[in-house]
Write a protein that holds these residues in place. Structure first.
Motif, PDB file in Angstrom:
ATOM      1  N   THR A  29      -2.368  23.500  -7.269  1.00 37.70           N
ATOM      2  CA  THR A  29      -3.025  22.194  -7.376  1.00 37.70           C
ATOM      3  C   THR A  29      -2.314  21.367  -8.431  1.00 37.70           C
ATOM      4  N   ARG A  37      -8.951  12.761  -6.455  1.00 36.34           N
ATOM      5  CA  ARG A  37      -9.934  13.139  -5.423  1.00 36.34           C
ATOM      6  C   ARG A  37     -11.333  13.380  -5.971  1.00 36.34           C
ATOM      7  N   ARG A 152      -8.271  26.901  -3.913  1.00 33.72           N
ATOM      8  CA  ARG A 152      -8.103  25.615  -4.597  1.00 33.72           C
ATOM      9  C   ARG A 152      -9.085  24.556  -4.110  1.00 33.72           C
ATOM     10  N   ASN A 215     -15.464  17.486   3.245  1.00 33.33           N
ATOM     11  CA  ASN A 215     -15.577  16.127   3.800  1.00 33.33           C
ATOM     12  C   ASN A 215     -16.971  15.818   4.317  1.00 33.33           C
ATOM     13  N   HIS A 249     -26.758  13.455  -9.676  1.00 30.39           N
ATOM     14  CA  HIS A 249     -26.017  14.719  -9.695  1.00 30.39           C
ATOM     15  C   HIS A 249     -24.531  14.401  -9.708  1.00 30.39           C
ATOM     16  N   ASN A 252     -18.749  14.517  -7.795  1.00 30.21           N
ATOM     17  CA  ASN A 252     -17.440  13.918  -7.554  1.00 30.21           C
ATOM     18  C   ASN A 252     -17.552  12.441  -7.921  1.00 30.21           C
ATOM     19  N   ASN A 279     -18.563  19.740 -11.721  1.00 29.02           N
ATOM     20  CA  ASN A 279     -19.843  19.868 -11.012  1.00 29.02           C
ATOM     21  C   ASN A 279     -20.571  21.096 -11.558  1.00 29.02           C
TER      22      ASN A 279
END
Ligand code: UT7
Length: 322
Positions: A29, A37, A152, A215, A249, A252, A279
């Motif tokens: 990564t 992202r 990853r 996704n 929360h 992301n 997270n």
């Protein structure tokens, strides 16, 4: 009319910080991929000998000190977590024993990343019913122990921590309303494939990993966080102009930005900690609340909207006057 009022908050993060650069050394990564992202720059990771209850105890001590309450005052402990120390006894009883809290109701709630919102909503009902005079409510995880550090797609996302609040009855408005929900049809999009009655004997250390369709989860998360916020506002005839802070929360940064866009609200109104905590599942909302309070942004009398979303799927909101 009795309301529940938050009279103290606290958080605890394990000392060890893992940066994106650290992850570059163990998995294929890049810092650039993770930042663009997810927004995540670093996360805290518990030591091997640290238990989730250890994190809870530290966060609880801070919240109790701020609230000016002692262990003798606590008469309810509710903990939202998906990573308890043991299958049983439940983690709230372990925290109770470690802290020397006298006999009282103590239980945990498992609702993945929505765990704290479920726990706070439950404790609110105990207080409003007149059964509880001082509740310790915690959201905590050592989720990194469920991680496959070779995967990853998930290992860069998560971190550990605990956030705690003390709730007391008040004649002044505190928690205004709570809304909880779940839809089990989405189980396969986000789950951990081992449980007491499922694969436990076959599973060895490191054999399992979090299964997530990133996704798909992303899209439902954006939609759900927005709709749960609207549900809370509509139920109280309020608009987002009446809300000082949204505390969502933290999964992301792009989810938070998309939620804000959908709600037509500035990101300046959204408390953000995902960059520095990653997270942390059930710990993310109470830790973000504590960050906002301690850095002086969240002030007494302001209106806060807590919204969460997690595996299940589960979701929920708490609208409150701080
Ligand atoms: O707490 C509630 C539950 N969790 C969430 O809410 C998480 C929701 N989902 C997400 O946050 C995002 O979907 C992720 C951050 C998990 C993934 O971001 P994405 O933009 O949806 O990426 P993707 O899964 O579509 O992957 C894009 C590419 C893939 O490569 P190819 O197939 O396009 O060649 C992945 O293999 O990125 C690759 N990839 C990575 N590359 C570098 C996936 N993970 C990594 C990584 N580093 N760590």
């Amino acid at each position: 009319m009795i309301y529940s009022q938050i009279v103290g908050t606290g958080r605890y993060l394990p000392e060890r910080i893992m940066t994106n650069a650290d992850l570059e050394k163990i998995v294929d990564t890049t810092d650039e991929w993770i930042r663009t992202r997810t927004g995540i720059e670093q996360r805290h990771v518990a030591e091997d000998d640290q238990k989730t209850s250890d994190l809870c105890v530290e966060a609880a001590k801070v919240a109790m000190e701020e609230a000016g309450v002692t262990v003798e005052d606590i008469d309810l402990i509710v903990v939202g977590t998906t990573s308890p120390d043991l299958i049983f006894p439940n983690i709230a009883t372990i925290i109770q024993h470690k802290m020397g809290i006298p006999a009282c109701a103590a239980f945990s709630i498992e609702a993945a990343c929505t765990g704290f919102v479920y726990a706070l909503s439950t404790a609110d009902k105990f207080i409003r019913a007149g059964d509880t005079k001082c509740a310790l409510v915690i959201g905590a995880e050592i989720i990194t122990k469920l991680i496959d550090w070779g995967d990853r797609s998930t290992c860069v996302l998560f971190g550990d921590g605990a956030g705690a609040v003390i709730l007391k009855p008040s004649e002044e408005q505190g928690i205004v309303s709570t809304h909880l929900g779940a839809d089990g049809q989405y189980k396969d999009l986000l789950y951990y494939p081992v449980g007491v009655s499922n694969n436990l004997a076959a599973a060895g250390v490191g054999d399992s990993r979090i299964i997530m369709s990133g996704n798909d989860v992303f899209k439902v998360a954006v939609k759900t966080l927005s709709s749960v916020a609207k549900e809370a506002l509509d139920a109280n005839n309020l608009s987002l102009d009446d809300v000082d802070w949204i505390i969502p929360h933290q999964a992301n940064l792009r989810i938070l930005q998309a939620m804000a866009k959908r709600l037509k609200v500035s990101m300046d109104k959204v408390i953000q900690t995902v960059q520095i905590h990653g997270n942390t599942s059930a710990a993310s909302v109470p830790m973000a609340l504590d960050v906002g309070i301690r850095d002086g942004r969240i002030k007494r009398g302001q209106t806060l909207l807590l919204v969460a979303f997690g595996g299940g799927f589960t979701w929920g909101s708490v609208l409150l006057r701080y």
